[in-house]
Design a protein around this motif. Structure first.
Motif, mmCIF file in Angstrom:
data_model
loop_
_atom_site.group_PDB
_atom_site.id
_atom_site.type_symbol
_atom_site.label_atom_id
_atom_site.label_comp_id
_atom_site.label_asym_id
_atom_site.label_seq_id
_atom_site.Cartn_x
_atom_site.Cartn_y
_atom_site.Cartn_z
ATOM 1 N N ARG A 249 77.173 -30.403 14.434
ATOM 2 C CA ARG A 249 78.527 -29.821 14.446
ATOM 3 C C ARG A 249 79.309 -30.293 15.670
ATOM 4 N NH1 ARG A 249 79.899 -25.471 11.272
ATOM 5 N NH2 ARG A 249 78.200 -24.595 10.018
ATOM 6 N N ILE A 250 78.657 -30.233 16.804
ATOM 7 C CA ILE A 250 79.340 -30.594 18.051
ATOM 8 C C ILE A 250 79.676 -32.083 18.052
ATOM 9 C CG2 ILE A 250 79.060 -30.759 20.557
ATOM 10 C CD1 ILE A 250 77.331 -28.190 20.345
ATOM 11 N N ARG A 251 78.730 -32.911 17.629
ATOM 12 C CA ARG A 251 78.965 -34.364 17.675
ATOM 13 C C ARG A 251 80.005 -34.811 16.645
ATOM 14 N NH1 ARG A 251 76.657 -36.524 21.485
ATOM 15 N NH2 ARG A 251 74.645 -35.877 22.368
ATOM 16 N N GLN A 252 80.162 -34.061 15.568
ATOM 17 C CA GLN A 252 81.232 -34.389 14.609
ATOM 18 C C GLN A 252 82.609 -34.253 15.252
ATOM 19 O OE1 GLN A 252 80.072 -31.620 11.556
ATOM 20 N NE2 GLN A 252 79.216 -33.222 10.245
ATOM 21 N N ILE A 253 82.700 -33.475 16.309
ATOM 22 C CA ILE A 253 83.970 -33.277 17.005
ATOM 23 C C ILE A 253 84.091 -34.208 18.206
ATOM 24 C CG2 ILE A 253 85.340 -31.620 18.332
ATOM 25 C CD1 ILE A 253 84.141 -29.397 16.601
ATOM 26 N N ILE A 254 83.048 -34.304 19.012
ATOM 27 C CA ILE A 254 83.179 -35.032 20.279
ATOM 28 C C ILE A 254 82.596 -36.427 20.238
ATOM 29 C CG2 ILE A 254 83.068 -32.830 21.490
ATOM 30 C CD1 ILE A 254 80.282 -33.694 22.545
ATOM 31 N N GLY A 255 81.880 -36.766 19.171
ATOM 32 C CA GLY A 255 81.292 -38.092 19.083
ATOM 33 C C GLY A 255 80.025 -38.219 19.924
ATOM 34 N N ASP A 256 79.668 -39.464 20.212
ATOM 35 C CA ASP A 256 78.416 -39.749 20.905
ATOM 36 C C ASP A 256 78.607 -39.690 22.411
ATOM 37 O OD1 ASP A 256 75.811 -40.412 21.319
ATOM 38 O OD2 ASP A 256 76.126 -42.579 21.108
ATOM 39 N N ARG A 257 78.933 -38.500 22.892
ATOM 40 C CA ARG A 257 79.127 -38.271 24.331
ATOM 41 C C ARG A 257 78.073 -37.285 24.821
ATOM 42 N NH1 ARG A 257 84.670 -38.160 22.613
ATOM 43 N NH2 ARG A 257 86.012 -39.594 23.790
ATOM 44 N N PRO A 258 77.689 -37.388 26.070
ATOM 45 C CA PRO A 258 76.807 -36.354 26.614
ATOM 46 C C PRO A 258 77.524 -35.006 26.636
ATOM 47 C CG PRO A 258 76.916 -38.286 28.050
ATOM 48 C CD PRO A 258 78.009 -38.435 27.034
ATOM 49 N N TYR A 259 76.805 -33.932 26.401
ATOM 50 C CA TYR A 259 77.387 -32.599 26.497
ATOM 51 C C TYR A 259 76.297 -31.601 26.848
ATOM 52 C CZ TYR A 259 75.363 -31.180 22.002
ATOM 53 O OH TYR A 259 74.491 -30.854 21.001
ATOM 54 N N GLU A 260 76.741 -30.457 27.306
ATOM 55 C CA GLU A 260 75.829 -29.363 27.638
ATOM 56 C C GLU A 260 76.359 -28.092 26.996
ATOM 57 O OE1 GLU A 260 74.681 -26.628 31.567
ATOM 58 O OE2 GLU A 260 75.893 -28.460 31.787
ATOM 59 N N ILE A 261 75.510 -27.351 26.328
ATOM 60 C CA ILE A 261 75.910 -26.048 25.786
ATOM 61 C C ILE A 261 75.801 -25.009 26.900
ATOM 62 C CG2 ILE A 261 75.376 -24.202 24.165
ATOM 63 C CD1 ILE A 261 74.408 -26.284 22.205
ATOM 64 N N VAL A 262 76.910 -24.367 27.210
ATOM 65 C CA VAL A 262 76.944 -23.357 28.267
ATOM 66 C C VAL A 262 76.655 -21.972 27.698
ATOM 67 C CG1 VAL A 262 78.374 -22.340 30.073
ATOM 68 C CG2 VAL A 262 78.593 -24.778 29.535
ATOM 69 N N TRP A 263 77.151 -21.719 26.500
ATOM 70 C CA TRP A 263 76.992 -20.393 25.875
ATOM 71 C C TRP A 263 77.303 -20.542 24.402
ATOM 72 C CZ3 TRP A 263 81.052 -16.856 24.095
ATOM 73 C CH2 TRP A 263 80.591 -15.565 23.804
ATOM 74 N N ARG A 264 76.672 -19.748 23.565
ATOM 75 C CA ARG A 264 77.010 -19.735 22.142
ATOM 76 C C ARG A 264 76.722 -18.364 21.572
ATOM 77 N NH1 ARG A 264 72.318 -18.951 22.751
ATOM 78 N NH2 ARG A 264 70.507 -20.165 22.149
ATOM 79 N N SER A 265 77.476 -18.021 20.527
ATOM 80 C CA SER A 265 77.311 -16.719 19.905
ATOM 81 C C SER A 265 77.969 -16.752 18.531
ATOM 82 C CB SER A 265 77.933 -15.622 20.764
ATOM 83 O OG SER A 265 77.616 -14.345 20.252
ATOM 84 N N VAL A 266 77.723 -15.724 17.754
ATOM 85 C CA VAL A 266 78.335 -15.586 16.430
ATOM 86 C C VAL A 266 79.004 -14.216 16.374
ATOM 87 C CG1 VAL A 266 77.948 -15.496 13.939
ATOM 88 C CG2 VAL A 266 76.619 -17.088 15.349
ATOM 89 N N TYR A 267 80.251 -14.207 15.889
ATOM 90 C CA TYR A 267 81.026 -12.976 15.831
ATOM 91 C C TYR A 267 81.518 -12.717 14.410
ATOM 92 C CZ TYR A 267 81.388 -12.521 20.915
ATOM 93 O OH TYR A 267 81.119 -12.344 22.247
ATOM 94 N N ARG A 268 81.666 -11.455 14.127
ATOM 95 C CA ARG A 268 82.387 -11.014 12.933
ATOM 96 C C ARG A 268 83.651 -10.326 13.418
ATOM 97 N NH1 ARG A 268 80.292 -6.351 8.726
ATOM 98 N NH2 ARG A 268 81.792 -6.735 7.058
ATOM 99 N N PHE A 269 84.793 -10.697 12.873
ATOM 100 C CA PHE A 269 86.060 -10.181 13.380
ATOM 101 C C PHE A 269 86.524 -8.968 12.585
ATOM 102 C CE2 PHE A 269 86.885 -14.742 14.815
ATOM 103 C CZ PHE A 269 86.293 -14.492 16.027
ATOM 104 N N HIS A 270 87.236 -8.102 13.277
ATOM 105 C CA HIS A 270 87.689 -6.832 12.720
ATOM 106 C C HIS A 270 89.187 -6.664 12.957
ATOM 107 C CE1 HIS A 270 83.402 -5.642 12.627
ATOM 108 N NE2 HIS A 270 83.352 -6.256 13.799
ATOM 109 N N SER A 271 89.809 -5.873 12.119
ATOM 110 C CA SER A 271 91.210 -5.486 12.283
ATOM 111 C C SER A 271 91.275 -3.966 12.156
ATOM 112 C CB SER A 271 92.096 -6.153 11.220
ATOM 113 O OG SER A 271 92.131 -7.550 11.401
ATOM 114 N N ARG A 272 91.258 -3.283 13.284
ATOM 115 C CA ARG A 272 91.206 -1.828 13.280
ATOM 116 C C ARG A 272 92.042 -1.261 14.415
ATOM 117 N NH1 ARG A 272 87.308 0.064 9.942
ATOM 118 N NH2 ARG A 272 85.813 -1.502 9.174
ATOM 119 N N VAL A 273 92.700 -0.133 14.161
ATOM 120 C CA VAL A 273 93.447 0.583 15.191
ATOM 121 C C VAL A 273 93.123 2.058 15.067
ATOM 122 C CG1 VAL A 273 95.740 1.263 16.009
ATOM 123 C CG2 VAL A 273 95.335 -1.096 15.308
ATOM 124 N N VAL A 274 92.806 2.684 16.197
ATOM 125 C CA VAL A 274 92.489 4.105 16.224
ATOM 126 C C VAL A 274 93.708 4.910 15.779
ATOM 127 C CG1 VAL A 274 93.210 4.569 18.596
ATOM 128 C CG2 VAL A 274 91.231 5.770 17.650
#
Length: 540
Positions: A249-274
């Motif tokens: 996934r990352i290389r499809q965007i940045i190509g054949d460059r060195p990179y380092e993953i600093v942080w990753r996570s998966v979120y589910r988004f919400h639309s809510r108001v109290v």
């Protein structure tokens, strides 16, 4: 204040909204305790990275200018369909603010800077490992029972306990209506050298490397980039990493460059108001009160205005400068702001993730029609409208002026013309005896501010404003503080006008002349000392 109270205000949650709330309250001279259920700060991940100019301005007022200084400044947002650019837009500034329109900085670094400011203020006490499990209110204050058996007693409380603030909402008997989106979003912070990408936000509909879904790329300081991929329900990050899919996934965007993953996570988004943001002596702010999809960066950028609105109103009531009724206007103003943000971000999410085949077909037609026509694309393609201050045009604290009508929502990146309810543009000022003040926003955050345009004497309207309330008040002649003319230009000030500005920099009133009776009425209204239905002097 009851002698049994240990603090003027308890702030629940030490994220950036809670930190900002505590600092603002302390700036007004109140003793604050900041409670957090965690054992210590967890400086992990970029999280909320986009910080808007008016939020940076609040933090600068608190001595946290480093957030704007260290953040990566960007001003252009580009939107693509597949590989073709549809349109771009840039921010416009009606005033002359020295602050950038937006910066990107990891939430962890923002919190670190704010923690430094908190540590230097002896009016703020910080309590870690203080999970609030009980809450009682009476006529004098709020009692907060913590899981460790301790009890904190304060006159008021502000709940800033974040997305996981369900326990506080339950204690207050609140509902949290809205919806949650099934699709997930994979977020990666990577460090890489990507020339030409450093100063632009890029949004892709249906790119070849994430077909049928979206990708958002934000630059951050230190050659770090935040990439958000929309991924299907049930996406398994661990399996993606094990199979090499994340690297692909990352290389499809940045190509054949060195990179380092600093942080990753998966979120589910919400639309809510109290359903309510004020319950007695408790106000709710930030993600504890509203969860919004992140496209448009309206989470933290609405939480900080919550904090500022809550802080000045609690301070004015606690110091006897305004009646308790002022607190209810927090509900009126910030709940309306939350609902507007909900409307805007939910519309974006429905464009990004249509809920049925008709929605998908309509989106394809819009994207196809927008190709080759930037004007059409900008008007019809919804990749997120970036955060902007809410305009308190209909607030009970705002005095309307037919000669200065609100012009409605402006184009992306633009601010509305100054009008009652709108946040005032910033501009350089020179004030005798105040070498510490160089721009308008600095002085208005010290209390109420009355600006008088033209060459008329400020004495009469100023005296009227001072008689109307005991609140801190600064009276300035625009000509006296504006040698460059930039302030008058930014305000489009007309001779003889009186401008009443609130402590959160929103314009409470623009009166066509400096008539003392009108000034008195506007000041009283701005502090909830008069009903919005009360009669005003003739010709207002």
């Amino acid at each position: 204040m009851d002698t049994a109270l240990t603090h003027a205000v308890a702030v629940i949650g030490a994220g950036p909204v809670g930190q900002t709330t505590a600092l603002l309250l302390a700036r007004w001279g109140l003793r604050v305790i900041l409670l957090d259920r965690r054992p210590e700060r967890d400086p992990i991940g970029s999280k909320a990275i986009c910080q808007q100019r008016d939020v940076l301005d609040v933090w600068a007022t608190l001595g946290a200018e480093a957030i704007a200084r260290e953040g990566l400044t960007w001003s252009t947002a580009r939107t693509y369909n597949r590989d073709a650019e549809l349109f771009s837009w840039s921010f416009a500034d009606a005033g002359r603010s020295p602050l950038p329109p937006y910066v990107n900085l990891s939430q962890a670094r923002t919190e670190e800077i704010l923690d430094t400011r908190i540590a230097s203020d002896d009016r703020i006490e910080v309590g870690w490992n203080k999970e609030v499990t009980g809450l009682r209110q009476d006529d004098d204050g709020v009692s907060l029972e913590c899981a460790d058996g301790s009890v904190t007693r304060a006159a008021y409380a502000v709940a800033c306990s974040g997305a996981r603030g369900g326990g506080i909402r339950e204690l207050l008997g609140l509902d949290f209506p809205g919806l949650s989106f099934e699709d997930r979003f994979l977020i990666c912070d990577i460090r890489a050298d990507l020339p030409g990408w450093e100063n632009e936000r890029r949004f892709y509909f249906d790119p070849p490397w994430n077909p049928g879904r979206q990708v958002l790329i934000h630059p951050c300081p230190g050659s770090t980039y935040r990439i958000d991929w929309q991924v299907p329900p049930g996406f398994d990050l661990a399996a993606e990493e094990a199979s090499g899919g994340l690297d692909r996934r990352i290389r499809q965007i940045i190509g054949d460059r060195p990179y380092e993953i600093v942080w990753r996570s998966v979120y589910r988004f919400h639309s809510r108001v109290v359903d309510r943001m004020r319950v007695g002596r408790v106000l709710l702010a930030g993600d504890c009160a509203h969860l919004l999809a992140p496209f448009g960066a309206r989470g933290l950028n609405s939480g900080v205005p919550d904090a500022e609105n809550a802080a000045w109103k609690i301070a004015f009531v606690a110091n006897g400068w305004a009646p308790p009724e002022l607190l209810e206007t927090y509900q009126a103003e910030r709940h309306a702001a939350a609902l507007e943000n909900l409307e805007i971000t939910t519309a974006t999410m429905r464009f990004l993730i249509p809920q049925d085949e008709a929605g998908w077909r309509a989106r394809r037609e819009i994207l196809d029609a927008a190709a080759g026509s930037p004007a059409t694309a900008a008007a019809t393609v919804d990749s997120g409208r970036f955060a902007e201050p809410f305009w308190y045009v209909d607030s009970p604290l705002t005095t309307p002026e037919p000669g200065r009508p609100f012009g409605g929502r402006p184009p992306k990146g633009h601010a509305p013309a100054p009008a009652p309810g709108v946040i005032t543009p910033d501009a350089p000022v020179t004030i005798a005896g105040r070498p510490d003040v160089s721009r308008l926003r600095q002085i208005v955050r010290e209390g109420l501010t009355l600006l008088v345009a033209g060459d008329r004497d400020t004495g009469s309207p100023g005296d009227a404003a001072r008689r109307a309330a005991r609140a801190p008040l600064t009276v300035l002649g625009i000509d006296d503080v504006d040698p460059s003319g930039e302030l008058a230009e930014a305000l489009a000030a007309r001779p003889g006008e009186s401008w009443l500005i609130r402590p959160d920099a929103h314009i409470a009133a623009i009166l066509p002349d400096a008539d003392p009776a009108r000034v008195t009425a506007a000041v009283r209204r701005a502090l909830a000392m008069a009903s919005p239905g009360d009669a005003l002097p003739a010709d207002v």
